[in-house]
Design a protein around this motif. Structure first.
Motif, PDB file in Angstrom:
ATOM      1  N   MET A 152       0.819  -1.209   0.000  1.00 39.68           N
ATOM      2  CA  MET A 152       0.000   0.000   0.000  1.00 39.68           C
ATOM      3  C   MET A 152       0.859   1.267   0.000  1.00 39.68           C
ATOM      4  O   MET A 152       0.526   2.246  -0.666  1.00 39.68           O
ATOM      5  CB  MET A 152      -0.936   0.005   1.215  1.00 39.68           C
ATOM      6  CG  MET A 152      -1.879  -1.196   1.286  1.00 39.68           C
ATOM      7  SD  MET A 152      -2.778  -1.534  -0.253  1.00 39.68           S
ATOM      8  CE  MET A 152      -3.799  -0.080  -0.389  1.00 39.68           C
ATOM      9  N   TYR A 156       0.502   3.829  -2.989  1.00 39.80           N
ATOM     10  CA  TYR A 156      -0.024   5.178  -2.833  1.00 39.80           C
ATOM     11  C   TYR A 156       1.030   6.258  -3.044  1.00 39.80           C
ATOM     12  O   TYR A 156       0.697   7.404  -3.368  1.00 39.80           O
ATOM     13  CB  TYR A 156      -0.724   5.331  -1.479  1.00 39.80           C
ATOM     14  CG  TYR A 156      -2.146   4.817  -1.559  1.00 39.80           C
ATOM     15  CD1 TYR A 156      -3.075   5.457  -2.368  1.00 39.80           C
ATOM     16  CD2 TYR A 156      -2.543   3.680  -0.871  1.00 39.80           C
ATOM     17  CE1 TYR A 156      -4.365   4.978  -2.479  1.00 39.80           C
ATOM     18  CE2 TYR A 156      -3.837   3.190  -0.977  1.00 39.80           C
ATOM     19  CZ  TYR A 156      -4.745   3.848  -1.784  1.00 39.80           C
ATOM     20  OH  TYR A 156      -6.028   3.373  -1.915  1.00 39.80           O
ATOM     21  N   ALA A 215      -8.840  -3.262  -0.875  1.00 38.45           N
ATOM     22  CA  ALA A 215      -8.008  -2.056  -0.920  1.00 38.45           C
ATOM     23  C   ALA A 215      -7.180  -1.988  -2.191  1.00 38.45           C
ATOM     24  O   ALA A 215      -7.047  -0.931  -2.820  1.00 38.45           O
ATOM     25  CB  ALA A 215      -7.093  -2.019   0.302  1.00 38.45           C
ATOM     26  N   TYR A 416      -3.620  11.441   0.608  1.00 44.31           N
ATOM     27  CA  TYR A 416      -2.908  10.166   0.529  1.00 44.31           C
ATOM     28  C   TYR A 416      -1.506  10.243   1.125  1.00 44.31           C
ATOM     29  O   TYR A 416      -0.957   9.224   1.562  1.00 44.31           O
ATOM     30  CB  TYR A 416      -2.881   9.659  -0.911  1.00 44.31           C
ATOM     31  CG  TYR A 416      -4.158   8.939  -1.261  1.00 44.31           C
ATOM     32  CD1 TYR A 416      -4.540   7.794  -0.575  1.00 44.31           C
ATOM     33  CD2 TYR A 416      -5.019   9.428  -2.238  1.00 44.31           C
ATOM     34  CE1 TYR A 416      -5.719   7.141  -0.866  1.00 44.31           C
ATOM     35  CE2 TYR A 416      -6.205   8.781  -2.535  1.00 44.31           C
ATOM     36  CZ  TYR A 416      -6.555   7.636  -1.835  1.00 44.31           C
ATOM     37  OH  TYR A 416      -7.736   6.994  -2.114  1.00 44.31           O
ATOM     38  N   THR A 423       0.241   4.876   7.769  1.00 49.54           N
ATOM     39  CA  THR A 423       0.533   3.461   7.522  1.00 49.54           C
ATOM     40  C   THR A 423       1.828   3.037   8.213  1.00 49.54           C
ATOM     41  O   THR A 423       1.940   1.920   8.733  1.00 49.54           O
ATOM     42  CB  THR A 423       0.627   3.176   6.010  1.00 49.54           C
ATOM     43  OG1 THR A 423      -0.587   3.588   5.381  1.00 49.54           O
ATOM     44  CG2 THR A 423       0.845   1.695   5.734  1.00 49.54           C
ATOM     45  N   TYR A 435      -7.600  -0.125   5.079  1.00 48.97           N
ATOM     46  CA  TYR A 435      -7.657   0.128   3.637  1.00 48.97           C
ATOM     47  C   TYR A 435      -8.907  -0.493   3.014  1.00 48.97           C
ATOM     48  O   TYR A 435      -9.529   0.103   2.130  1.00 48.97           O
ATOM     49  CB  TYR A 435      -6.400  -0.411   2.957  1.00 48.97           C
ATOM     50  CG  TYR A 435      -5.218   0.529   3.036  1.00 48.97           C
ATOM     51  CD1 TYR A 435      -5.160   1.663   2.236  1.00 48.97           C
ATOM     52  CD2 TYR A 435      -4.165   0.285   3.910  1.00 48.97           C
ATOM     53  CE1 TYR A 435      -4.081   2.523   2.307  1.00 48.97           C
ATOM     54  CE2 TYR A 435      -3.072   1.143   3.986  1.00 48.97           C
ATOM     55  CZ  TYR A 435      -3.038   2.264   3.184  1.00 48.97           C
ATOM     56  OH  TYR A 435      -1.982   3.126   3.252  1.00 48.97           O
ATOM     57  N   ILE A 482      -9.986   5.563   6.076  1.00 52.09           N
ATOM     58  CA  ILE A 482      -8.671   4.966   6.337  1.00 52.09           C
ATOM     59  C   ILE A 482      -7.964   5.758   7.435  1.00 52.09           C
ATOM     60  O   ILE A 482      -7.375   5.190   8.363  1.00 52.09           O
ATOM     61  CB  ILE A 482      -7.816   4.944   5.053  1.00 52.09           C
ATOM     62  CG1 ILE A 482      -8.535   4.210   3.920  1.00 52.09           C
ATOM     63  CG2 ILE A 482      -6.458   4.311   5.315  1.00 52.09           C
ATOM     64  CD1 ILE A 482      -7.814   4.286   2.575  1.00 52.09           C
TER      65      ILE A 482
END
Length: 502
Positions: A152, A156, A215, A416, A423, A435, A482
């Motif tokens: 992820m 992202y 996700a 993001y 994260t 996610y 999220i």
């Protein structure tokens, strides 16, 4: 008799899902605007048709697609064949998305906005292939036991970088295309595949490894669609649009379009188009059932009846949307702007985001699965509250962007970037679930209402273009759940450490 009783329960459940929207709209309509909405009877009838459509659709899923999909997932897991699992995952993801009605609408809008540079069918193929590929990748991740963190984070980071270079005309639609890939059919099927695999494999944790497929299905189309947009805007020329594509009219089409002057023939034609929407999933399931697994379908008559209910329910739902939810979103946007009180617009956006999410069926199901997998670490109701709060905040921020006329680039990139930082900081057990929760917020009720609200605001605000400014609210509704879920997990872990709890 039992089937009728079960359908009655589903019908009541569908009505309860829609009730929060009705309450919020009624409060604003009668307490704040103090007027009866135009076409009230048509809207009420449309909302009732939506309830009926959802109930038929869900009943059909329970009888057909869900049990077959679950059996196939279990059969492949028992075989232990990674290539077979990957192939099944790819075709399941591709088939569920290629004929998704919301994706078809987004692709057609992209073709109009790009003045023909983007081809609608090519865009659908790109998104469906992306989803199929990431479902296959997600299966590999579960089998190998990889943490979702780096998948992820790297993904992202790419999303943010690509957004920086993507043309403004495609950014909002690209993010919305990621949101519409996770619908009422794909979420349970894909989530069941992931959790089933993680449960059946030794050394895998259902919470850490089972979640995350949804996700990935949201993230990758955002990248591929923007890359496609960069290519066609850099090297492509504006094409000639057909007569039906000369303009994107944000108003609602006729609920049933007559064919050859006949309303009945128009309904039959629309039903066949609904069959086209569901047909790819049916073909994939039947192929793997009879050709790969080589087993007959148990209770075939019940399954066939379920597929028919899915098609009829989907058709009723779409008709109800045109009669009820679309006019509500556009009418509320117009009336709120006429009050010349921006605070009421923000308040409505927040309330409608919170209300629709709290009643979202997929969220309730995922919350229950997370509570079971978490073994005391998580509570389903707390998860629903956190996600609903995140959606409410996200839609409010998205509405502010439309009102202010700001570029979507900065908002998305900032959102993001925050997700990437969290994260790193969040406990590992919550990342995959957080996610996935960002993907299940875009429901069959929320998406059309929020889309209509965004287009309605952009249509009635001076200096706003509904084709450029009206889209992107779905993206905001996916980002902020999220954030809220991860912040909650970080806070809980910090509090536990402060108390000396291991």
């Amino acid at each position: 008799m039992e089937q009728l009783k079960a359908f009655g329960g589903i019908l009541g459940h569908a009505f309860r899902n829609l009730l929060p929207i009705i309450i919020v709209v009624a409060i604003f309509q009668f307490a704040i605007m103090r007027q009866v909405p135009p076409d009230l009877l048509s809207i009420v009838f449309g909302l009732l048709v939506v309830v009926l459509g959802i109930a038929l659709f869900l009943q059909g899923l329970e009888l057909s697609i869900f049990p077959i999909g679950k059996n196939l997932s279990n059969a492949f897991a028992k075989k232990g064949s990674l290539p077979l699992l990957m192939i099944f995952g790819f075709f399941l993801g591709f088939a569920a998305v290629i004929a998704e009605p919301a994706l078809i609408a987004v692709a057609e809008q992209a073709q109009v906005i790009s003045e023909g540079r983007i081809n609608a069918f090519t865009l659908r193929l790109l998104v469906a292939t992306s989803v199929g590929a990431v479902v296959a990748l997600g299966v590999v991740r579960i089998v190998l036991g990889h943490s979702l963190h780096w998948y992820m984070i790297i993904g992202y980071v790419l999303v943010v970088l690509v957004t920086f270079f993507a043309p403004a005309e495609i950014v909002g639609l690209a993010y919305d295309s990621g949101g519409v890939t996770t619908n009422i059919v794909t979420v349970p099927l894909i989530a069941a595949l992931g959790i089933g695999l993680a449960t059946s494999l030794r050394g895998r944790n259902a919470l850490s490894h089972g979640f995350g497929l949804v996700a990935l299905c949201v993230m990758v189309p955002m990248i591929s669609v923007q890359l496609y947009g960069i290519v066609v805007y850099t090297f492509g020329d504006a094409g000639e649009l057909g007569g039906n594509d000369l303009a994107m009219d944000p108003t609602v089409d006729e609920a049933v379009a007559p064919v050859a002057g006949s309303m009945l023939l128009g309904m039959v034609t629309d039903l066949f188009s609904m069959l086209r929407d569901v047909l790819p999933i049916i073909i994939v399931i039947l192929f793997f059932q009879y050709v790969v697994i080589r087993k007959r379908i148990a209770h075939l008559e019940k399954v066939v009846a379920g597929f028919i209910l899915v098609i009829v329910g989907l058709y009723a739902f779409v008709v109800g949307l045109k009669l009820g939810l679309f006019p509500v979103g556009q009418s509320m946007a117009e009336q709120l702007i006429s009050l010349e009180a921006v605070l009421y617009i923000y308040l409505f956006a927040f309330c409608i985001g919170f209300a629709t999410t709290m009643a979202e069926p997929a969220l309730i199901a995922i919350g229950q699965k997370a509570e079971e997998a978490g073994k005391g670490k998580l509570q389903g109701n707390v998860i629903r509250l956190l996600v609903a709060l995140g959606v409410a905040i996200g839609i409010t921020i998205g509405v502010h962007r439309i009102i202010s006329g700001d570029s979507i680039h900065l908002y998305i990139m900032t959102g993001y970037t925050l997700v990437i930082i969290l994260t790193f900081l969040a406990p590992k057990y919550i990342v995959a679930l957080a996610y996935d929760l960002g993907g299940v917020t875009t429901s069959e009720v929320t998406v059309p209402l929020v889309t209509a609200l965004g287009i309605g605001l952009a249509t009635h605000l001076d200096g706003r273009n509904p084709l450029l400014d009206g889209f992107g609210l779905i993206a905001f509704a996916s980002i902020f759940p999220i954030v809220t879920v991860m912040l909650y997990a970080i806070a809980v872990e910090f509090a536990a450490r402060a108390k000396g709890v291991p």
